[in-house]
Design a protein around this motif. Structure first.
Motif, short mmCIF file in Angstrom:
data_model
loop_
_atom_site.label_atom_id
_atom_site.label_comp_id
_atom_site.label_asym_id
_atom_site.label_seq_id
_atom_site.Cartn_x
_atom_site.Cartn_y
_atom_site.Cartn_z
N LEU A 255 7.21 2.43 10.54
CA LEU A 255 6.23 2.28 9.47
C LEU A 255 5.09 3.28 9.63
O LEU A 255 4.52 3.76 8.64
CB LEU A 255 5.69 0.85 9.45
CG LEU A 255 6.71 -0.23 9.12
CD1 LEU A 255 6.04 -1.61 9.06
CD2 LEU A 255 7.44 0.06 7.81
N HIS A 256 4.75 3.62 10.87
CA HIS A 256 3.75 4.66 11.08
C HIS A 256 4.24 6.01 10.56
O HIS A 256 3.46 6.81 10.04
CB HIS A 256 3.40 4.76 12.57
CG HIS A 256 2.44 3.72 13.04
ND1 HIS A 256 1.08 3.80 12.80
CD2 HIS A 256 2.63 2.57 13.73
CE1 HIS A 256 0.47 2.75 13.34
NE2 HIS A 256 1.39 1.98 13.90
N ASP B 13 4.00 5.91 6.83
CA ASP B 13 2.58 6.01 6.48
C ASP B 13 2.09 7.45 6.62
O ASP B 13 1.33 7.93 5.77
CB ASP B 13 1.76 5.09 7.38
CG ASP B 13 0.27 5.27 7.20
OD1 ASP B 13 -0.25 4.86 6.15
OD2 ASP B 13 -0.38 5.86 8.09
N TRP C 210 3.34 9.36 3.63
CA TRP C 210 2.55 9.03 2.43
C TRP C 210 1.18 9.71 2.49
O TRP C 210 0.68 10.20 1.47
CB TRP C 210 2.39 7.51 2.32
CG TRP C 210 1.88 7.02 1.01
CD1 TRP C 210 2.50 7.14 -0.22
CD2 TRP C 210 0.65 6.33 0.76
NE1 TRP C 210 1.74 6.54 -1.20
CE2 TRP C 210 0.61 6.04 -0.63
CE3 TRP C 210 -0.40 5.91 1.57
CZ2 TRP C 210 -0.46 5.36 -1.21
CZ3 TRP C 210 -1.46 5.23 0.99
CH2 TRP C 210 -1.49 4.97 -0.38
N THR C 211 0.61 9.78 3.66
CA THR C 211 -0.70 10.41 3.82
C THR C 211 -0.62 11.90 3.51
O THR C 211 -1.55 12.48 2.94
CB THR C 211 -1.23 10.21 5.26
OG1 THR C 211 -1.26 8.81 5.55
CG2 THR C 211 -2.62 10.78 5.42
N THR D 169 5.03 4.39 -2.08
CA THR D 169 3.75 3.69 -2.29
C THR D 169 3.95 2.18 -2.24
O THR D 169 3.13 1.44 -1.69
CB THR D 169 3.12 4.10 -3.63
OG1 THR D 169 2.90 5.51 -3.64
CG2 THR D 169 1.79 3.39 -3.85
N LEU E 288 4.03 1.08 1.28
CA LEU E 288 2.69 1.08 1.88
C LEU E 288 1.87 -0.12 1.42
O LEU E 288 1.14 -0.72 2.22
CB LEU E 288 1.96 2.38 1.54
CG LEU E 288 2.02 3.48 2.59
CD1 LEU E 288 1.26 3.03 3.86
CD2 LEU E 288 3.45 3.86 2.97
N ILE F 159 2.78 -3.01 3.45
CA ILE F 159 2.18 -2.93 4.79
C ILE F 159 0.74 -3.42 4.75
O ILE F 159 0.31 -4.20 5.62
CB ILE F 159 2.24 -1.48 5.31
CG1 ILE F 159 3.69 -1.05 5.54
CG2 ILE F 159 1.43 -1.33 6.60
CD1 ILE F 159 3.85 0.42 5.90
N LEU G 32 -3.89 3.32 10.75
CA LEU G 32 -2.98 4.04 9.87
C LEU G 32 -3.63 5.34 9.42
O LEU G 32 -4.82 5.39 9.12
CB LEU G 32 -2.63 3.20 8.64
CG LEU G 32 -1.79 1.94 8.83
CD1 LEU G 32 -1.48 1.31 7.47
CD2 LEU G 32 -0.50 2.23 9.59
N SER H 233 -3.15 6.71 6.57
CA SER H 233 -3.53 6.55 5.16
C SER H 233 -4.92 5.95 5.03
O SER H 233 -5.69 6.31 4.13
CB SER H 233 -2.51 5.68 4.43
OG SER H 233 -2.39 4.41 5.05
N SER H 234 -5.28 5.04 5.93
CA SER H 234 -6.61 4.42 5.87
C SER H 234 -7.70 5.46 6.10
O SER H 234 -8.79 5.36 5.54
CB SER H 234 -6.72 3.32 6.93
OG SER H 234 -5.83 2.26 6.65
#
Length: 418
Positions: free
Chosen positions: A117-118, A121, A124-125, A232, A235, A238, A267, A269-270
């Motif tokens: 998942l990382h 992520d 996606w980032t 997306t 994510l 998640i 993450l 993305s955060s």
């Protein structure tokens, strides 16, 4: 975008390289380094995972059960953030003795997710970074967690071979502080008074109320949003799971509306979304009359305004004039809330103001240039008044000439007067 499994694998592996490189240089979070080490321990299994992730992007319905199993494993790490100060200290003695049995004052809830998942992520980032690059979403005022665009993009296309994603923390953090003090020095040279305001957003990542439905607004309806819709959706699931697992321990986030989530700490993305979320706030501060310089490092703000402080004004008066009267912040009792952002407020005990009178000595600016700028480390952006001055000829303007006052909001204001 994800119709070709072979191309998906190239992107997945590229995203993993960026994830690995980040934690190779970031030695603070050992848990992620251990995850990466364990992941690479079995090379055959690692490449099989790349294949499976590539297929999950190509066939999201077929591979939904696989993604479900990964998301079900999401938990959190409670990492100490702050400890209670010692009740008894001896400032005259420096020792290597470590205080034992300190009480923990605060913790951070880092997401504990499978490495798969990382990787998704991180991918996606990369796409978030591309949309930011195309639409010029973030302004020059953002210093923390910024994308290394020269490394990430080649001829406007994403470079999945390059290992870099974010700019080096050390350089951007130093620039964030240095640019603020350069603005103060420039004001002084032009014989203008100025005030440096330092603000900190309280519990920022937990207080963000992020909705995936706002992505079109944040990224100006970028066409790529349609292309990455399946990713997306993963994510968002998640974020939902992280919200579920930390809610019993964070009563302060129970107020969030449906389909709104805090940002999972840990993450990639955060890190990007934390900047995008404050896009409008940044723009308002940059457009505010009197703004000479504004810089934000994640949740820490430095603002330099062209302003003279009257002898009878308090720090509270200045904050009202700069932020409240302009509609940037609003008061609620002794607190300052962000207009237009539910849940965001200023950490009042960390507000600091530094007033530079152009008719007086600029020793504090010289102090910064001669010490902190030369030795850039993660320090308080406003130097403490007990730092020794580097130039003996300015010693007359040392500690006793810093005046400090506290108002009812526990706001500190330091002024440099003769």
């Amino acid at each position: 975008m994800f119709k070709d499994t072979r191309k998906n694998k190239v992107m997945i592996q590229g995203a993993y390289r960026k994830l690995k490189s980040y934690y190779y240089y970031n030695k603070n979070f050992m848990i992620m380094r251990e995850k990466i080490s364990s992941f690479e321990d079995d090379r055959d299994a690692m490449y099989a995972t790349f294949e499976k992730l590539a297929e999950s992007l190509c066939h999201p319905i077929k591979m939904r059960e696989y993604i479900d199993e990964l998301i079900a494993q999401i938990d959190f790490y409670a990492i100490p953030k702050k400890f209670e100060s010692d009740t008894i200290t001896n400032n005259s003695i420096i020792s290597n003795t470590i205080s034992r049995d300190k009480k923990m004052k605060a913790v951070n809830f880092f997401i504990n997710a499978p490495i798969e998942l990382h990787i998704l992520d991180a991918l996606w980032t990369v796409f978030l970074a591309k949309m930011d690059y195309d639409k010029k979403v973030l302004s020059y005022s953002v210093y923390g967690n910024t994308i290394n665009k020269s490394a990430l993009f080649t001829d406007d296309e994403i470079n999945f071979e390059n290992r870099n994603l974010f700019n080096v923390y050390f350089n951007k953090y130093s620039a964030w502080r240095n640019d603020a003090f350069e603005a103060l020095e420039k004001q002084y040279r032009f014989r203008r008074d100025s005030v440096l305001v330092s603000l900190d957003i309280k519990s920022y990542f937990y207080s963000v109320s992020f909705s995936f439905g706002d992505l079109k607004q944040y990224f100006d309806d970028h066409e790529m949003l349609k292309d990455i819709k399946n990713l997306t959706n993963i994510l968002e699931r998640i974020f939902i799971k992280y919200f579920e697992v930390i809610t019993p321990y964070r009563k302060d986030i129970s107020w969030m509306k449906k389909k709104h989530y805090p940002l999972p700490i840990g993450l990639f993305s955060s890190m990007v979304l934390g900047n995008v979320y404050l896009k409008e706030f940044d723009q308002n501060l940059l457009k505010m009359p009197g703004t000479i310089h504004y810089g934000r490092y994640v949740d820490d703000l430095l603002l330099v305004v062209d302003r003279t402080v009257k002898s009878d004004e308090t720090a509270s008066d200045i904050l009202d004039d700069v932020f409240v009267d302009t509609g940037i912040l609003k008061r609620q009792g002794s607190s300052f809330l962000f207009n237009g952002y539910n849940g965001l407020c200023v950490q009042t005990d960390k507000i600091k103001l530094l007033y530079i009178d152009h008719t007086e000595s600029k020793a504090i600016i010289d102090l910064y240039n001669d010490t902190i700028r030369v030795i850039p480390s993660q320090m308080d952006p406003l130097p403490d008044s007990n730092l020794s001055l580097a130039n003996f000829d300015e010693i007359a303007y040392s500690i006793e000439n810093f005046t400090k006052e506290k108002n009812t909001n526990n706001v500190n204001m330091s002024s440099f007067r003769n």
